[in-house]
Design a protein around this motif. Structure first.
Motif, PDB file in Angstrom:
ATOM      1  N   LEU A  53     -14.554   5.978   4.523  1.00  0.00           N
ATOM      2  CA  LEU A  53     -13.783   5.054   4.560  1.00  0.00           C
ATOM      3  C   LEU A  53     -13.632   5.289   3.128  1.00  0.00           C
ATOM      4  N   THR A  54     -13.890   5.903   2.067  1.00  0.00           N
ATOM      5  CA  THR A  54     -13.446   6.659   0.690  1.00  0.00           C
ATOM      6  C   THR A  54     -11.962   6.685   0.933  1.00  0.00           C
ATOM      7  N   LEU A  55     -11.765   7.573   1.833  1.00  0.00           N
ATOM      8  CA  LEU A  55      -9.508   7.799   1.488  1.00  0.00           C
ATOM      9  C   LEU A  55      -8.509   7.377   1.169  1.00  0.00           C
ATOM     10  N   LEU A  56      -9.196   6.330   2.324  1.00  0.00           N
ATOM     11  CA  LEU A  56      -7.799   5.052   2.628  1.00  0.00           C
ATOM     12  C   LEU A  56      -8.237   3.768   2.254  1.00  0.00           C
ATOM     13  N   GLY A  57      -9.815   3.538   2.268  1.00  0.00           N
ATOM     14  CA  GLY A  57     -10.406   2.286   1.475  1.00  0.00           C
ATOM     15  C   GLY A  57     -10.890   1.380   2.220  1.00  0.00           C
ATOM     16  N   SER A  58     -11.564   0.342   1.989  1.00  0.00           N
ATOM     17  CA  SER A  58     -11.584  -0.962   3.173  1.00  0.00           C
ATOM     18  C   SER A  58     -11.855  -1.855   2.789  1.00  0.00           C
ATOM     19  N   PRO A  59     -10.912  -2.860   2.448  1.00  0.00           N
ATOM     20  CA  PRO A  59     -10.285  -3.935   1.756  1.00  0.00           C
ATOM     21  C   PRO A  59     -11.259  -5.198   1.764  1.00  0.00           C
ATOM     22  N   TYR A  60     -12.015  -5.269   3.684  1.00  0.00           N
ATOM     23  CA  TYR A  60     -12.489  -6.105   3.626  1.00  0.00           C
ATOM     24  C   TYR A  60     -14.080  -5.702   2.774  1.00  0.00           C
ATOM     25  N   LEU A  61     -14.150  -4.328   3.450  1.00  0.00           N
ATOM     26  CA  LEU A  61     -15.956  -4.467   2.901  1.00  0.00           C
ATOM     27  C   LEU A  61     -16.188  -4.404   0.917  1.00  0.00           C
ATOM     28  N   ASP A  62     -14.722  -4.236   0.690  1.00  0.00           N
ATOM     29  CA  ASP A  62     -15.138  -3.899  -0.572  1.00  0.00           C
ATOM     30  C   ASP A  62     -15.100  -5.692  -1.151  1.00  0.00           C
ATOM     31  N   ASN A 137       3.435  -8.471  -3.187  1.00  0.00           N
ATOM     32  CA  ASN A 137       2.561  -9.660  -4.002  1.00  0.00           C
ATOM     33  C   ASN A 137       1.647 -10.009  -3.106  1.00  0.00           C
ATOM     34  N   GLY A 138       1.367  -9.889  -1.661  1.00  0.00           N
ATOM     35  CA  GLY A 138       0.188 -10.439  -0.494  1.00  0.00           C
ATOM     36  C   GLY A 138      -0.765  -9.421  -1.385  1.00  0.00           C
ATOM     37  N   GLY A 139      -0.621  -8.004  -1.739  1.00  0.00           N
ATOM     38  CA  GLY A 139      -1.697  -7.517  -1.880  1.00  0.00           C
ATOM     39  C   GLY A 139      -0.982  -5.755  -1.241  1.00  0.00           C
ATOM     40  N   SER A 140      -2.071  -4.582  -1.501  1.00  0.00           N
ATOM     41  CA  SER A 140      -2.169  -3.609  -0.900  1.00  0.00           C
ATOM     42  C   SER A 140      -2.234  -3.523   0.643  1.00  0.00           C
ATOM     43  N   THR A 141      -1.221  -2.005   0.807  1.00  0.00           N
ATOM     44  CA  THR A 141      -1.761  -1.940   1.910  1.00  0.00           C
ATOM     45  C   THR A 141      -1.501  -0.035   2.242  1.00  0.00           C
ATOM     46  N   THR A 142      -1.817   0.212   3.022  1.00  0.00           N
ATOM     47  CA  THR A 142      -1.652   2.009   3.105  1.00  0.00           C
ATOM     48  C   THR A 142      -1.898   2.047   4.425  1.00  0.00           C
ATOM     49  N   LEU A 143      -0.634   2.980   4.049  1.00  0.00           N
ATOM     50  CA  LEU A 143       0.033   3.903   5.812  1.00  0.00           C
ATOM     51  C   LEU A 143      -0.605   5.276   5.375  1.00  0.00           C
ATOM     52  N   ALA A 144      -0.983   5.683   5.974  1.00  0.00           N
ATOM     53  CA  ALA A 144      -1.606   7.377   6.328  1.00  0.00           C
ATOM     54  C   ALA A 144      -1.329   7.979   7.734  1.00  0.00           C
ATOM     55  N   HIS A 145      -0.921   9.053   7.616  1.00  0.00           N
ATOM     56  CA  HIS A 145      -0.304   9.959   7.982  1.00  0.00           C
ATOM     57  C   HIS A 145      -1.636  11.387   8.314  1.00  0.00           C
ATOM     58  N   TYR A 146      -1.696  11.814   9.239  1.00  0.00           N
ATOM     59  CA  TYR A 146      -2.901  12.945   9.973  1.00  0.00           C
ATOM     60  C   TYR A 146      -1.359  13.931  10.330  1.00  0.00           C
ATOM     61  N   PHE A 147      -1.858  15.161   9.900  1.00  0.00           N
ATOM     62  CA  PHE A 147      -1.266  16.558  10.643  1.00  0.00           C
ATOM     63  C   PHE A 147      -1.464  17.358  11.163  1.00  0.00           C
ATOM     64  N   PHE A 148      -1.453  17.788  12.180  1.00  0.00           N
ATOM     65  CA  PHE A 148      -2.249  19.404  13.184  1.00  0.00           C
ATOM     66  C   PHE A 148      -1.570  19.862  13.986  1.00  0.00           C
ATOM     67  N   PRO A 149      -1.436  21.206  14.294  1.00  0.00           N
ATOM     68  CA  PRO A 149      -1.183  22.039  14.685  1.00  0.00           C
ATOM     69  C   PRO A 149      -0.115  21.508  16.210  1.00  0.00           C
ATOM     70  N   GLU A 155      -1.387   8.059  13.176  1.00  0.00           N
ATOM     71  CA  GLU A 155      -0.892   7.409  11.575  1.00  0.00           C
ATOM     72  C   GLU A 155      -1.836   6.395  11.879  1.00  0.00           C
ATOM     73  N   GLU A 156      -2.521   6.033  11.044  1.00  0.00           N
ATOM     74  CA  GLU A 156      -3.331   4.781  10.801  1.00  0.00           C
ATOM     75  C   GLU A 156      -3.223   3.632   9.575  1.00  0.00           C
ATOM     76  N   TYR A 157      -2.861   2.746   9.960  1.00  0.00           N
ATOM     77  CA  TYR A 157      -1.987   1.725   8.873  1.00  0.00           C
ATOM     78  C   TYR A 157      -3.619   0.352   8.716  1.00  0.00           C
ATOM     79  N   VAL A 158      -3.264   0.442   7.116  1.00  0.00           N
ATOM     80  CA  VAL A 158      -4.719  -0.390   7.037  1.00  0.00           C
ATOM     81  C   VAL A 158      -4.165  -1.470   6.384  1.00  0.00           C
ATOM     82  N   THR A 159      -4.864  -2.739   7.092  1.00  0.00           N
ATOM     83  CA  THR A 159      -3.811  -4.188   6.433  1.00  0.00           C
ATOM     84  C   THR A 159      -4.483  -4.538   5.172  1.00  0.00           C
ATOM     85  N   VAL A 160      -4.308  -5.556   4.541  1.00  0.00           N
ATOM     86  CA  VAL A 160      -4.393  -5.986   3.547  1.00  0.00           C
ATOM     87  C   VAL A 160      -6.253  -6.527   3.557  1.00  0.00           C
ATOM     88  N   ASP A 161      -6.696  -7.181   4.847  1.00  0.00           N
ATOM     89  CA  ASP A 161      -8.391  -7.175   5.046  1.00  0.00           C
ATOM     90  C   ASP A 161      -8.948  -6.565   6.276  1.00  0.00           C
TER      91      ASP A 161
END
Length: 284
Positions: A53-62, A137-149, A155-161
Motif C-alpha cells: 500500500l506504500t505507493l498508492l496509499g491506504s486512505p482508510y487504514l491511515d 474539495n472532497g479529498g484526494s483520489t488516485t488513478l494508477a496504470h501499470y504497464f506490461f509488454p 488500472e487501479e483507482y483508489v477512492t477517498v475511503d
C-alpha cells in the motif's frame, strides 16, 4: 498471500499459476472496460503486506482511528467468505513452478482465486507506471496504470475511503481515461500561449481562488520519471510541465505553464504514456 499482515517479503513468491492469472486478467482488455474487482485497503494488506500500500496509499487504514490488526483479520475472513481465498489444502489447483522468489508454493497458507492472484501479481511486476493523484474539495483520489509488454495495462483507482477499483483498459484508451480524471468538470476549452515561470514561482502560478481540482501526474519507466501538474478552474484547464524527476533542478529553472484545450490535454497526457508495443491512437 503474505505470510505476515504487516510486511510483504522483499521478493514475493510468484508461481506459474499466478502468472497465468495475470495473463488471463490482461486478456480482458477493453477500451471501456467493466470493473474487474474491488479490494479494500485492509484486504490488500491481508493479502500482500503493508508495503503493498506504500505507493498508492491506504486512505482508510491511515485515518489513525482504525484498529489495523483487527481490520486486516476481518478482511481475510471476508475474502474467504467470498471464496476469493481458500485456506484448506484439499482441492487446491496446482501452483506449478516458482517463477520468481523462493519457497514451496504447496506450503502457502492459502490459495487465491486465480483472477485475484493475477491482479496482485500485476501490481508487483509492472515495467512502467503512471500515477495521477487528484485533489478536490472532497479529498484526494488516485488513478494508477501499470504497464506490461504487448500493450498490457492494469488500472487501479483508489477512492477517498480506501476502495481499490481494478479494471483492464486497452492501452489506446488510457490517455483518454486520465484526461477525464484530471478534467472532471470538462472545462478544458482553448489553447493559450505558454508562459515561462520558475520552479519557485510555479507553486503560486495557478489561480488558487478559482481552482476546483489539482492533479499531479507522474510517469516512471526504466527508473526515470517525468511529472506534470494539471489544474482545472471553473472555466479552463492549465498544465504545468514539471519536467524530469530527481535531476537536482534549481528553483530558478524555468518551466512552461499553459491553458489547454481538451485535444491538447489529451495529446500531452498521451506523450507521457509508456508503450512497450505499437498501439493505436488515443481515445478521448
Amino acid at each position: 498471500m503474505s505470510e505476515s499482515t504487516t510486511a510483504a517479503p522483499a521478493e514475493p513468491t510468484i508461481t506459474e499459476r499466478d502468472m497465468l492469472g495475470a495473463l488471463e486478467v490482461l486478456a480482458t482488455a477493453d477500451p471501456e472496460p467493466d470493473r474487474l474487482l474491488i479490494l479494500t485497503d485492509e484486504e490488500i494488506q491481508a493479502l500482500d503486506g503493508r508495503s503493498a500500500l506504500t505507493l498508492l496509499g491506504s486512505p482508510y487504514l491511515d485515518q489513525g482511528v482504525v484498529d489495523v490488526e483487527s481490520s486486516v483479520a476481518a478482511a481475510l475472513r471476508s475474502l474467504a467468505a467470498r471464496l476469493l481465498v481458500r485456506t484448506e489444502v484439499e482441492g487446491r489447483e496446482d501452483e506449478g513452478e516458482v517463477v520468481t522468489g523462493a519457497g514451496d508454493p504447496a506450503r502457502r497458507p492459502a490459495q487465491l482465486d486465480r483472477r485475484l492472484a493475477g491482479v496482485l501479481t500485476l501490481r508487483r511486476i509492472p515495467e512502467a507506471m503512471v500515477t495521477t493523484q487528484r485533489t478536490l474539495n472532497g479529498g484526494s483520489t488516485t488513478l494508477a496504470h501499470y504497464f506490461f509488454p504487448e500493450s498490457g495495462v492494469l488500472e487501479e483507482y483508489v477512492t477517498v475511503d480506501g476502495f481499490h477499483h481494478f479494471a483492464v483498459p486497452a492501452l489506446g484508451a488510457v490517455a483518454g481515461r486520465i484526461r477525464r480524471f484530471v478534467d472532471p468538470f470538462e472545462v478544458a476549452d482553448v489553447d493559450g500561449e505558454p508562459v515561462s515561470v520558475t520552479l519557485q514561482e510555479a507553486t503560486t502560478a495557478f489561480d488558487v481562488d478559482d481552482t476546483r481540482s489539482v492533479s499531479v501526474l507522474t510517469a516512471v519507466v526504466d527508473g526515470a520519471g517525468r511529472q506534470a501538474t494539471i489544474a482545472a478552474t471553473s472555466s479552463a484547464v492549465q498544465v504545468l510541465d514539471n519536467g524530469p524527476i530527481g535531476e537536482g533542478r534549481s528553483p530558478e529553472d524555468e518551466v512552461q505553464l499553459s491553458a489547454v484545450s481538451a485535444g491538447t490535454l489529451l495529446a500531452l497526457i498521451d506523450v507521457l504514456i509508456p508503450r512497450t508495443a505499437e498501439a493505436g491512437s488515443p481515445q478521448s
